[in-house]
Design a protein around this motif. Sequence first.
Motif, PDB file in Angstrom:
ATOM      1  N   PRO A 133       0.793  -1.233   0.000  1.00  0.00           N
ATOM      2  CA  PRO A 133       0.000   0.000   0.000  1.00  0.00           C
ATOM      3  C   PRO A 133       0.823   1.279   0.000  1.00  0.00           C
ATOM      4  O   PRO A 133       0.422   2.273  -0.603  1.00  0.00           O
ATOM      5  CB  PRO A 133      -0.850  -0.122   1.267  1.00  0.00           C
ATOM      6  N   GLN A 134       1.983   1.274   0.658  1.00  0.00           N
ATOM      7  CA  GLN A 134       2.787   2.494   0.713  1.00  0.00           C
ATOM      8  C   GLN A 134       3.452   2.813  -0.630  1.00  0.00           C
ATOM      9  O   GLN A 134       3.956   3.914  -0.837  1.00  0.00           O
ATOM     10  CB  GLN A 134       3.840   2.412   1.834  1.00  0.00           C
ATOM     11  N   ALA A 183      16.209 -16.495   1.563  1.00  0.00           N
ATOM     12  CA  ALA A 183      15.865 -15.280   0.810  1.00  0.00           C
ATOM     13  C   ALA A 183      14.426 -14.848   1.100  1.00  0.00           C
ATOM     14  O   ALA A 183      14.145 -13.654   1.260  1.00  0.00           O
ATOM     15  CB  ALA A 183      16.052 -15.536  -0.689  1.00  0.00           C
ATOM     16  N   PHE A 184      13.515 -15.815   1.187  1.00  0.00           N
ATOM     17  CA  PHE A 184      12.113 -15.505   1.476  1.00  0.00           C
ATOM     18  C   PHE A 184      11.972 -14.861   2.851  1.00  0.00           C
ATOM     19  O   PHE A 184      11.260 -13.858   3.011  1.00  0.00           O
ATOM     20  CB  PHE A 184      11.263 -16.778   1.414  1.00  0.00           C
ATOM     21  N   MET A 185      12.644 -15.425   3.837  1.00  0.00           N
ATOM     22  CA  MET A 185      12.528 -14.915   5.198  1.00  0.00           C
ATOM     23  C   MET A 185      13.118 -13.518   5.341  1.00  0.00           C
ATOM     24  O   MET A 185      12.719 -12.762   6.236  1.00  0.00           O
ATOM     25  CB  MET A 185      13.202 -15.877   6.174  1.00  0.00           C
ATOM     26  N   HIS A 186      14.048 -13.153   4.458  1.00  0.00           N
ATOM     27  CA  HIS A 186      14.684 -11.837   4.548  1.00  0.00           C
ATOM     28  C   HIS A 186      14.188 -10.877   3.463  1.00  0.00           C
ATOM     29  O   HIS A 186      14.744  -9.787   3.299  1.00  0.00           O
ATOM     30  CB  HIS A 186      16.206 -11.985   4.464  1.00  0.00           C
ATOM     31  N   GLY A 187      13.163 -11.281   2.736  1.00  0.00           N
ATOM     32  CA  GLY A 187      12.570 -10.394   1.739  1.00  0.00           C
ATOM     33  C   GLY A 187      13.448 -10.117   0.538  1.00  0.00           C
ATOM     34  O   GLY A 187      13.281  -9.092  -0.137  1.00  0.00           O
ATOM     35  N   LYS A 188      14.372 -11.020   0.227  1.00  0.00           N
ATOM     36  CA  LYS A 188      15.279 -10.829  -0.906  1.00  0.00           C
ATOM     37  C   LYS A 188      14.710 -11.461  -2.171  1.00  0.00           C
ATOM     38  O   LYS A 188      15.391 -12.190  -2.901  1.00  0.00           O
ATOM     39  CB  LYS A 188      16.658 -11.419  -0.584  1.00  0.00           C
ATOM     40  N   LEU A 189      13.449 -11.162  -2.434  1.00  0.00           N
ATOM     41  CA  LEU A 189      12.751 -11.673  -3.607  1.00  0.00           C
ATOM     42  C   LEU A 189      12.042 -10.515  -4.303  1.00  0.00           C
ATOM     43  O   LEU A 189      11.901  -9.432  -3.733  1.00  0.00           O
ATOM     44  CB  LEU A 189      11.704 -12.719  -3.193  1.00  0.00           C
ATOM     45  N   CYS A 190      11.575 -10.752  -5.520  1.00  0.00           N
ATOM     46  CA  CYS A 190      10.805  -9.719  -6.212  1.00  0.00           C
ATOM     47  C   CYS A 190       9.565  -9.357  -5.405  1.00  0.00           C
ATOM     48  O   CYS A 190       8.880 -10.219  -4.867  1.00  0.00           O
ATOM     49  CB  CYS A 190      10.406 -10.218  -7.592  1.00  0.00           C
ATOM     50  N   TRP A 191       9.298  -8.075  -5.312  1.00  0.00           N
ATOM     51  CA  TRP A 191       8.224  -7.470  -4.542  1.00  0.00           C
ATOM     52  C   TRP A 191       8.481  -7.541  -3.033  1.00  0.00           C
ATOM     53  O   TRP A 191       7.614  -7.238  -2.236  1.00  0.00           O
ATOM     54  CB  TRP A 191       6.858  -8.051  -4.899  1.00  0.00           C
ATOM     55  N   GLY A 192       9.682  -7.933  -2.646  1.00  0.00           N
ATOM     56  CA  GLY A 192      10.081  -7.810  -1.255  1.00  0.00           C
ATOM     57  C   GLY A 192       9.521  -8.846  -0.309  1.00  0.00           C
ATOM     58  O   GLY A 192       9.123  -9.944  -0.704  1.00  0.00           O
ATOM     59  N   SER A 193       9.483  -8.492   0.952  1.00  0.00           N
ATOM     60  CA  SER A 193       9.082  -9.405   2.021  1.00  0.00           C
ATOM     61  C   SER A 193       7.565  -9.572   2.098  1.00  0.00           C
ATOM     62  O   SER A 193       6.828  -8.579   2.145  1.00  0.00           O
ATOM     63  CB  SER A 193       9.603  -8.871   3.364  1.00  0.00           C
ATOM     64  N   ASP A 196       6.456  -8.103   5.461  1.00  0.00           N
ATOM     65  CA  ASP A 196       6.294  -6.648   5.410  1.00  0.00           C
ATOM     66  C   ASP A 196       5.026  -6.269   4.659  1.00  0.00           C
ATOM     67  O   ASP A 196       4.310  -5.330   5.037  1.00  0.00           O
ATOM     68  CB  ASP A 196       7.503  -5.999   4.732  1.00  0.00           C
ATOM     69  N   TYR A 197       4.750  -6.982   3.588  1.00  0.00           N
ATOM     70  CA  TYR A 197       3.554  -6.738   2.783  1.00  0.00           C
ATOM     71  C   TYR A 197       2.295  -6.865   3.640  1.00  0.00           C
ATOM     72  O   TYR A 197       1.411  -6.003   3.625  1.00  0.00           O
ATOM     73  CB  TYR A 197       3.527  -7.767   1.644  1.00  0.00           C
ATOM     74  N   LEU A 198       2.229  -7.933   4.423  1.00  0.00           N
ATOM     75  CA  LEU A 198       1.061  -8.170   5.276  1.00  0.00           C
ATOM     76  C   LEU A 198       0.973  -7.143   6.407  1.00  0.00           C
ATOM     77  O   LEU A 198      -0.125  -6.676   6.743  1.00  0.00           O
ATOM     78  CB  LEU A 198       1.117  -9.590   5.845  1.00  0.00           C
TER      79      LEU A 198
END
Length: 340
Positions: A133-134, A183-193, A196-198
């Motif tokens: 959202p941000q 990588a998933f746990m640290h948000g190192k993927l496309c569109w981030g964590s 964080d998104y949730l």
Amino acid sequence: MDKSRKTVVEYLDKIWADSEKAAPEDLLFSYKGILYPGTLCSPETFQVLDSFEARSDDVILAAYPKNGSNWLDQVLNDLEITAAKYTEEEIKERINITNELSLFPRLEFGDPEKFKRMKELPFRRIIITHLSPQVLPKSIFKSKAKILLLVRNLKDTAVSYFHFYNNIPTLPSFGSWDEYFTAFMHGKLCWGSYFDYLVEWNKHMDDENVMAITYEELKEVHYCQIALEQLFLLTIVSVKMHRHLNQTLGLKKIADFFGFSLSEEEIQTVAEKSSFKAMKEKSSKTHGALGKIFFRKGIIGDWKDHFSEAQNKEMDIKFEECLAGTKLGEKMKYGLYCKA
């Protein structure tokens, strides 16, 4: 194949071909600390994202990757077209206009000029995005456009995204599940964590123009039906009635939220037409070579074949830290879908 499907398939096949020719370092780019796929998005498009002018009647579907956005995209289009009682000719005209403007139904995909072209669409727009959202254009919240937030349990999302990363040429592959999990746990993927998104979307759970619905909520009625058949040996008639009543429940909530006026029979028809099974069977026609990657399994609980005990504990702790006790966290029913 009709013109619209041919256009979408050609677009996706071109992305596939471009990605296979791209150097690994060119597959991703970072914008404000978040990774994005270079063959689908561009920094220039993000720089003018706020130039997008939302309308109050826009239908917006927000979902993190692999939460089911391709599935719900079809559902929303079918609901809107059915409710509007469009003729075949009117449907073709809508498709032709969209194709002529070179618009692909993802807000952040494509060239920077797309937002100007989106203004020209003369009908209600259905817009899908993976953005938090941000990051979304400010006009979306100012316009009070209704936003359907689709979320999926964290562990199945992680597994689905892992297979997506390793099978689609637009993204670099991971050498192992363990490497990917870090990588998933640290948000190192496309569109981030995803965490964080949730967390960010949870801040909007009291917004009157935002409604959250879960992937499991739209699927669990099927599992409920199987359990009832096994436990109580319901008659064929009763099973059909149960299926009919429950399969339409989630779609009815969505239709009511967006103001789509449909009969129960029409909603049931949409449910059958846009089931995961039906969409997977026709995915090669609708999504070309990427179809089998977009629609892999569509099941609940696949994570149990991938997570180690240590990984389970790590994600459980992370969920407690980020989302336990929140409205969105409660809605996701973590204890039901993410506990062995």
